[in-house]
Design a protein around this motif. Structure first.
Motif, PDB file in Angstrom:
ATOM      1  N   SER A 181      75.217 -32.409  20.526  1.00 23.26           N
ATOM      2  CA  SER A 181      76.459 -32.140  21.255  1.00 23.26           C
ATOM      3  C   SER A 181      76.185 -31.261  22.460  1.00 23.26           C
ATOM      4  O   SER A 181      76.686 -31.517  23.559  1.00 23.26           O
ATOM      5  CB  SER A 181      77.460 -31.478  20.315  1.00 23.26           C
ATOM      6  N   ARG A 182      75.374 -30.220  22.287  1.00 28.70           N
ATOM      7  CA  ARG A 182      75.065 -29.306  23.393  1.00 28.70           C
ATOM      8  C   ARG A 182      74.242 -29.985  24.469  1.00 28.70           C
ATOM      9  O   ARG A 182      74.344 -29.625  25.644  1.00 28.70           O
ATOM     10  CB  ARG A 182      74.324 -28.082  22.859  1.00 28.70           C
ATOM     11  N   ALA A 183      73.427 -30.959  24.103  1.00 28.18           N
ATOM     12  CA  ALA A 183      72.610 -31.663  25.084  1.00 28.18           C
ATOM     13  C   ALA A 183      73.360 -32.826  25.721  1.00 28.18           C
ATOM     14  O   ALA A 183      72.841 -33.497  26.589  1.00 28.18           O
ATOM     15  CB  ALA A 183      71.317 -32.184  24.420  1.00 28.18           C
ATOM     16  N   GLY A 184      74.585 -33.060  25.257  1.00 26.32           N
ATOM     17  CA  GLY A 184      75.369 -34.160  25.803  1.00 26.32           C
ATOM     18  C   GLY A 184      74.936 -35.510  25.260  1.00 26.32           C
ATOM     19  O   GLY A 184      75.170 -36.534  25.875  1.00 26.32           O
ATOM     20  N   SER A 243      67.868 -28.848  28.444  1.00 28.18           N
ATOM     21  CA  SER A 243      67.219 -29.130  27.158  1.00 28.18           C
ATOM     22  C   SER A 243      67.769 -28.144  26.137  1.00 28.18           C
ATOM     23  O   SER A 243      68.131 -27.028  26.472  1.00 28.18           O
ATOM     24  CB  SER A 243      65.704 -29.015  27.261  1.00 28.18           C
ATOM     25  N   VAL A 244      67.855 -28.589  24.925  1.00 23.96           N
ATOM     26  CA  VAL A 244      68.507 -27.802  23.883  1.00 23.96           C
ATOM     27  C   VAL A 244      67.571 -27.673  22.690  1.00 23.96           C
ATOM     28  O   VAL A 244      66.988 -28.652  22.243  1.00 23.96           O
ATOM     29  CB  VAL A 244      69.827 -28.477  23.444  1.00 23.96           C
ATOM     30  N   VAL A 245      67.432 -26.462  22.190  1.00 24.70           N
ATOM     31  CA  VAL A 245      66.622 -26.229  20.991  1.00 24.70           C
ATOM     32  C   VAL A 245      67.404 -26.682  19.768  1.00 24.70           C
ATOM     33  O   VAL A 245      68.593 -26.406  19.637  1.00 24.70           O
ATOM     34  CB  VAL A 245      66.256 -24.736  20.861  1.00 24.70           C
ATOM     35  N   VAL A 246      66.731 -27.394  18.891  1.00 26.05           N
ATOM     36  CA  VAL A 246      67.345 -27.817  17.631  1.00 26.05           C
ATOM     37  C   VAL A 246      66.983 -26.777  16.582  1.00 26.05           C
ATOM     38  O   VAL A 246      65.810 -26.573  16.279  1.00 26.05           O
ATOM     39  CB  VAL A 246      66.814 -29.199  17.184  1.00 26.05           C
ATOM     40  N   TYR A 247      67.983 -26.104  16.041  1.00 27.52           N
ATOM     41  CA  TYR A 247      67.726 -25.152  14.969  1.00 27.52           C
ATOM     42  C   TYR A 247      67.348 -25.914  13.704  1.00 27.52           C
ATOM     43  O   TYR A 247      67.871 -27.006  13.451  1.00 27.52           O
ATOM     44  CB  TYR A 247      68.962 -24.314  14.670  1.00 27.52           C
ATOM     45  N   THR A 248      66.460 -25.347  12.918  1.00 31.56           N
ATOM     46  CA  THR A 248      66.162 -25.899  11.593  1.00 31.56           C
ATOM     47  C   THR A 248      66.049 -24.739  10.617  1.00 31.56           C
ATOM     48  O   THR A 248      65.785 -23.603  11.008  1.00 31.56           O
ATOM     49  CB  THR A 248      64.839 -26.703  11.568  1.00 31.56           C
ATOM     50  N   THR A 249      66.207 -25.051   9.347  1.00 32.77           N
ATOM     51  CA  THR A 249      66.133 -24.005   8.331  1.00 32.77           C
ATOM     52  C   THR A 249      64.712 -23.512   8.123  1.00 32.77           C
ATOM     53  O   THR A 249      64.508 -22.443   7.569  1.00 32.77           O
ATOM     54  CB  THR A 249      66.695 -24.510   6.993  1.00 32.77           C
ATOM     55  N   ASN A 270      70.599 -28.520   8.140  1.00 35.22           N
ATOM     56  CA  ASN A 270      69.733 -29.133   9.164  1.00 35.22           C
ATOM     57  C   ASN A 270      70.452 -30.274   9.874  1.00 35.22           C
ATOM     58  O   ASN A 270      70.340 -30.421  11.100  1.00 35.22           O
ATOM     59  CB  ASN A 270      68.426 -29.632   8.545  1.00 35.22           C
ATOM     60  N   ALA A 271      71.191 -31.094   9.120  1.00 34.14           N
ATOM     61  CA  ALA A 271      71.930 -32.214   9.734  1.00 34.14           C
ATOM     62  C   ALA A 271      72.983 -31.684  10.706  1.00 34.14           C
ATOM     63  O   ALA A 271      73.140 -32.221  11.815  1.00 34.14           O
ATOM     64  CB  ALA A 271      72.571 -33.069   8.648  1.00 34.14           C
ATOM     65  N   ASP A 272      73.697 -30.636  10.314  1.00 35.96           N
ATOM     66  CA  ASP A 272      74.708 -30.052  11.207  1.00 35.96           C
ATOM     67  C   ASP A 272      74.064 -29.374  12.411  1.00 35.96           C
ATOM     68  O   ASP A 272      74.606 -29.416  13.518  1.00 35.96           O
ATOM     69  CB  ASP A 272      75.591 -29.060  10.447  1.00 35.96           C
ATOM     70  N   ASP A 295      73.121 -14.718  15.702  1.00 34.92           N
ATOM     71  CA  ASP A 295      73.527 -14.407  17.074  1.00 34.92           C
ATOM     72  C   ASP A 295      74.220 -15.580  17.766  1.00 34.92           C
ATOM     73  O   ASP A 295      74.747 -15.428  18.866  1.00 34.92           O
ATOM     74  CB  ASP A 295      72.317 -13.960  17.894  1.00 34.92           C
ATOM     75  N   ASP A 296      74.199 -16.755  17.159  1.00 36.19           N
ATOM     76  CA  ASP A 296      74.839 -17.946  17.723  1.00 36.19           C
ATOM     77  C   ASP A 296      76.072 -18.255  16.871  1.00 36.19           C
ATOM     78  O   ASP A 296      75.949 -18.704  15.739  1.00 36.19           O
ATOM     79  CB  ASP A 296      73.850 -19.117  17.684  1.00 36.19           C
ATOM     80  N   PRO A 297      77.279 -18.033  17.394  1.00 37.71           N
ATOM     81  CA  PRO A 297      78.485 -18.207  16.578  1.00 37.71           C
ATOM     82  C   PRO A 297      78.627 -19.591  15.942  1.00 37.71           C
ATOM     83  O   PRO A 297      79.060 -19.705  14.794  1.00 37.71           O
ATOM     84  CB  PRO A 297      79.628 -17.941  17.563  1.00 37.71           C
ATOM     85  N   GLU A 298      78.255 -20.646  16.665  1.00 37.50           N
ATOM     86  CA  GLU A 298      78.391 -21.998  16.101  1.00 37.50           C
ATOM     87  C   GLU A 298      77.391 -22.235  14.976  1.00 37.50           C
ATOM     88  O   GLU A 298      77.724 -22.822  13.945  1.00 37.50           O
ATOM     89  CB  GLU A 298      78.225 -23.050  17.197  1.00 37.50           C
ATOM     90  N   ALA A 299      76.166 -21.774  15.165  1.00 34.30           N
ATOM     91  CA  ALA A 299      75.146 -21.930  14.114  1.00 34.30           C
ATOM     92  C   ALA A 299      75.512 -21.082  12.898  1.00 34.30           C
ATOM     93  O   ALA A 299      75.360 -21.525  11.752  1.00 34.30           O
ATOM     94  CB  ALA A 299      73.771 -21.539  14.652  1.00 34.30           C
ATOM     95  N   ARG A 300      76.003 -19.874  13.153  1.00 37.83           N
ATOM     96  CA  ARG A 300      76.415 -18.995  12.052  1.00 37.83           C
ATOM     97  C   ARG A 300      77.526 -19.643  11.232  1.00 37.83           C
ATOM     98  O   ARG A 300      77.521 -19.607  10.007  1.00 37.83           O
ATOM     99  CB  ARG A 300      76.863 -17.644  12.626  1.00 37.83           C
ATOM    100  N   ALA A 301      78.478 -20.296  11.916  1.00 42.28           N
ATOM    101  CA  ALA A 301      79.581 -20.967  11.223  1.00 42.28           C
ATOM    102  C   ALA A 301      79.067 -22.115  10.354  1.00 42.28           C
ATOM    103  O   ALA A 301      79.588 -22.350   9.255  1.00 42.28           O
ATOM    104  CB  ALA A 301      80.602 -21.478  12.233  1.00 42.28           C
ATOM    105  N   ILE A 302      78.049 -22.814  10.828  1.00 39.52           N
ATOM    106  CA  ILE A 302      77.467 -23.914  10.042  1.00 39.52           C
ATOM    107  C   ILE A 302      76.879 -23.362   8.745  1.00 39.52           C
ATOM    108  O   ILE A 302      77.115 -23.896   7.659  1.00 39.52           O
ATOM    109  CB  ILE A 302      76.397 -24.668  10.860  1.00 39.52           C
ATOM    110  N   VAL A 303      76.094 -22.287   8.849  1.00 42.96           N
ATOM    111  CA  VAL A 303      75.483 -21.715   7.646  1.00 42.96           C
ATOM    112  C   VAL A 303      76.552 -21.183   6.699  1.00 42.96           C
ATOM    113  O   VAL A 303      76.487 -21.403   5.488  1.00 42.96           O
ATOM    114  CB  VAL A 303      74.452 -20.623   8.018  1.00 42.96           C
TER     115      VAL A 303
END
Length: 193
Positions: A188-191, A114-120, A179-181, A130-138
């Motif tokens: 993607s992380r949850a497949g 299961s994967v947590v969905v980040y939101t703003t 939020n969309a990204d 601390d999450d490189p992919e989330a940081r890149a999105i922001v």
């Protein structure tokens, strides 16, 4: 005179409490919203890509138990988009029908990642940093956000809360795009592409 001093003191305390309450209400961030999670996919030898099996720790343990050394096969990087059934003809002694049946039975018992969905509004800036992919999105929508010298002071806030202080830079449109990204990243992380 004493009564008058008491009234002044009590009145002053009441005013101070009202001021502190107003500051607390307008300046202190609200608690983050509830976290949202996506269920992970279920896994099988016929449908799951080898890459997905190797990337999910519990599935990788099942593979290692039944096919020791599969992750170290030299061509495994090329086989990541294939299934175990797809590569079985190339490794008939290593990947037998019996092993595939045993792997499939164990994979069916896994709940899936299961994967947590980040939101703003629910994810703290510290988690995002601390999450490189989330940081890149922001950083894509708010260039230089993660490298701002004082960003560590905002680790305990959400992006939605930070918008109060810089609504010209952190717009509703940018938050919606982030939020969309974030949702696409979680899928993607949850497949669940």
């Amino acid at each position: 005179m004493t009564r008058r001093k008491s009234k002044i003191i009590v009145g002053g305390v009441v005013i101070l409490l009202a001021v502190f309450a107003a500051i607390w209400f307008f300046v202190m961030p609200p608690p983050p919203g509830p976290a949202v999670t996506l269920p992970g996919i279920s896994y099988s030898v016929a449908e799951s890509e080898i890459g997905a099996l190797l990337d999910y720790d519990e599935a990788k343990q099942v593979l290692d138990r039944h096919i020791p050394g599969i992750a170290e096969i030299r061509q495994i990087a090329v086989a990541r988009p294939l299934t175990l059934l797809d590569i079985q003809p190339f490794y008939p002694d290593m990947i037998t029908a019996e092993k595939l049946a045993a792997i499939d039975a164990e994979l069916l018992e896994l709940k899936g990642s299961s994967v947590v969905v980040y939101t703003t509004s629910s994810t703290l800036v510290g988690v995002i940093l601390d999450d490189p992919e989330a940081r890149a999105i922001v950083d894509k929508y708010l260039p230089g956000f993660s490298t701002e010298p004082r960003i560590d002071q905002g680790r305990g806030f959400t992006l939605a809360f930070m918008q109060k202080f810089d609504s010209k830079t952190i717009t509703d449109e940018k938050l919606a795009a982030i939020n969309a990204d974030f949702e696409a990243l979680a899928k993607s992380r949850a497949g669940l592409k």
